[in-house]
Design an enzyme around this catalytic site. Structure first.
Site, PDB file in Angstrom:
ATOM      1  N   THR A   1       0.838  -1.202   0.000  1.00  0.00           N
ATOM      2  CA  THR A   1       0.000   0.000   0.000  1.00  0.00           C
ATOM      3  C   THR A   1       0.872   1.250   0.000  1.00  0.00           C
ATOM      4  O   THR A   1       1.924   1.267   0.636  1.00  0.00           O
ATOM      5  CB  THR A   1      -0.910   0.015   1.247  1.00  0.00           C
ATOM      6  N   ARG A  29     -12.103  -9.860  -2.313  1.00  0.00           N
ATOM      7  CA  ARG A  29     -11.733  -9.310  -1.002  1.00  0.00           C
ATOM      8  C   ARG A  29     -11.358  -7.831  -1.168  1.00  0.00           C
ATOM      9  O   ARG A  29     -10.589  -7.458  -2.041  1.00  0.00           O
ATOM     10  CB  ARG A  29     -10.557 -10.095  -0.432  1.00  0.00           C
ATOM     11  N   GLY A  31      -9.959  -4.452   1.042  1.00  0.00           N
ATOM     12  CA  GLY A  31      -9.373  -3.987   2.295  1.00  0.00           C
ATOM     13  C   GLY A  31      -9.817  -2.582   2.644  1.00  0.00           C
ATOM     14  O   GLY A  31     -10.860  -2.100   2.181  1.00  0.00           O
ATOM     15  N   ASP A  32      -9.009  -1.921   3.443  1.00  0.00           N
ATOM     16  CA  ASP A  32      -9.410  -0.612   3.979  1.00  0.00           C
ATOM     17  C   ASP A  32      -9.205   0.543   3.020  1.00  0.00           C
ATOM     18  O   ASP A  32      -9.854   1.591   3.163  1.00  0.00           O
ATOM     19  CB  ASP A  32      -8.611  -0.316   5.252  1.00  0.00           C
ATOM     20  N   THR A  51      -2.053   2.115   6.356  1.00  0.00           N
ATOM     21  CA  THR A  51      -1.488   0.923   5.735  1.00  0.00           C
ATOM     22  C   THR A  51      -1.364  -0.155   6.794  1.00  0.00           C
ATOM     23  O   THR A  51      -1.116   0.137   7.953  1.00  0.00           O
ATOM     24  CB  THR A  51      -0.114   1.203   5.101  1.00  0.00           C
ATOM     25  N   GLY A  52      -1.552  -1.408   6.395  1.00  0.00           N
ATOM     26  CA  GLY A  52      -1.436  -2.494   7.360  1.00  0.00           C
ATOM     27  C   GLY A  52      -2.492  -3.559   7.110  1.00  0.00           C
ATOM     28  O   GLY A  52      -2.848  -3.832   5.955  1.00  0.00           O
ATOM     29  N   GLY A  54      -5.825  -4.650   6.637  1.00  0.00           N
ATOM     30  CA  GLY A  54      -7.024  -3.933   6.226  1.00  0.00           C
ATOM     31  C   GLY A  54      -8.246  -4.224   7.075  1.00  0.00           C
ATOM     32  O   GLY A  54      -9.012  -3.312   7.415  1.00  0.00           O
TER      33      GLY A  54
END
Lengths: 133, 177
Positions: A1, A29, A31-32, A51-52, A54
């Protein structure tokens, strides 16, 4: 990210984030990153990019929580970042870069590293990967 | 402070044993992206322009997990997500599951400025891209050998998960940005 946040000379804030997701992710899928308020958020208080992991970032509506914590608790950007990283997320979950409406920068993570960099008009410059280097 | 910018290229378990040459590539990528934002903001440009172009720089850098250099999905392809938000208006644009847009962040900005909506997904996101002038590429454009090898290792590890082991444990140990 990858992501960026900025405060310009007219006092505007903006945030942007882009990602390929997680390795070997399953069909559909998400993520955030594209979830406004979770991985990306900007208002009149602060601009934040995450970042990380999600799923964890989404569960805690993390980017919006940082801005709200500042607004409703009258907290600093650093205090808001510490709240989400230490009181809401678990160790190893995420990192954030953020800038507030006064041009203060905060870049924090509870992972072992985060590729990050910052600069302001005073010439304060940071380019780092790990916590201590 | 007249202007300020901060950027990231992902967080996670990053070994301090990275070869110096690889570390240098990361530092150079971060410096290049920072310089992009500096030039815009120093000349009175907008925060929105700065974050879009900084992220484009990182998307084009194969070291980072976005754009070229993005990780592989289970099916062996690349699916990209991006979002942008303007703090002065609460305008926002986002996309998920893009497969042929070279710089997803620029399409996200078009969603914010040119559409009445905020988030497009999958086929709809690609159709939205068809109606714009954003640069398109084959999905292979995002391929890098390093990510391909990571994907092959991840597939082997996923096959090795036992029923007693939670998929969440596995994700937690392998997340990266």
């Amino acid at each position: 990210t990858v992501g960026a946040v900025a405060y310009d000379s007219k006092g505007n804030l903006a945030a942007a984030t882009s990602t390929g997701g997680m390795t070997n992710k399953q069909f559909g899928r998400v993520g955030d990153v594209p979830i406004i308020g979770s991985g990306t958020f900007a208002n009149h208080i602060a601009a934040i990019s995450a970042t990380g992991w999600g799923e964890q970032i989404m569960r805690n509506v993390s980017a919006n929580t940082i801005a709200n914590y500042m607004e409703f608790k009258e907290a600093s950007l650093d205090e808001a970042m510490d709240f989400i990283l230490n009181e809401r997320l678990d160790p190893g979950d995420a990192g954030f870069v953020a800038v507030d409406h006064q041009g203060n920068i905060s870049m924090k993570m509870n992972t072992t590293g985060m590729f990050r960099a910052s600069l302001n008009s005073n010439g304060d410059r940071t380019v780092m990967i790990w916590e201590d280097e | 402070v007249d202007w300020a910018i901060a950027l990231h290229g992902g967080a996670g378990t990053i070994s301090q044993d990275l070869p110096d040459s690889v570390k240098q590539e990361y530092y150079e990528g971060l410096e290049q992206a920072l310089r992009t934002g500096e030039l815009i903001l120093r000349d009175g440009g907008s925060a929105l322009d700065a974050v879009e172009h900084v992220v484009r720089s990182l998307e084009d850098n194969p070291r980072f997990n976005a754009g070229r250099g993005a990780v592989f999905t289970k099916e062996g392809k690349h699916e990209l997500d991006a979002a942008i938000m303007d703090g002065s208006t609460l305008g926002a644009g986002a996309l998920t599951g893009l497969t042929t847009v070279k710089n997803p962040i620029s399409l996200a900005r078009k969603v914010m400025t040119d559409s009445p909506h905020i988030l497009f997904s999958g086929e709809g996101a690609e159709t939205y891209a068809d109606e714009t002038d954003v640069e398109r590429v084959d999905n292979d454009h995002f391929h890098t050998e390093r990510r391909y090898e990571q994907w092959q290792r991840a597939q082997e590890e996923a096959r090795a998960i036992t029923p007693e082991e939670s998929i969440h444990d596995w994700i937690k140990d392998t997340k990266f940005g």
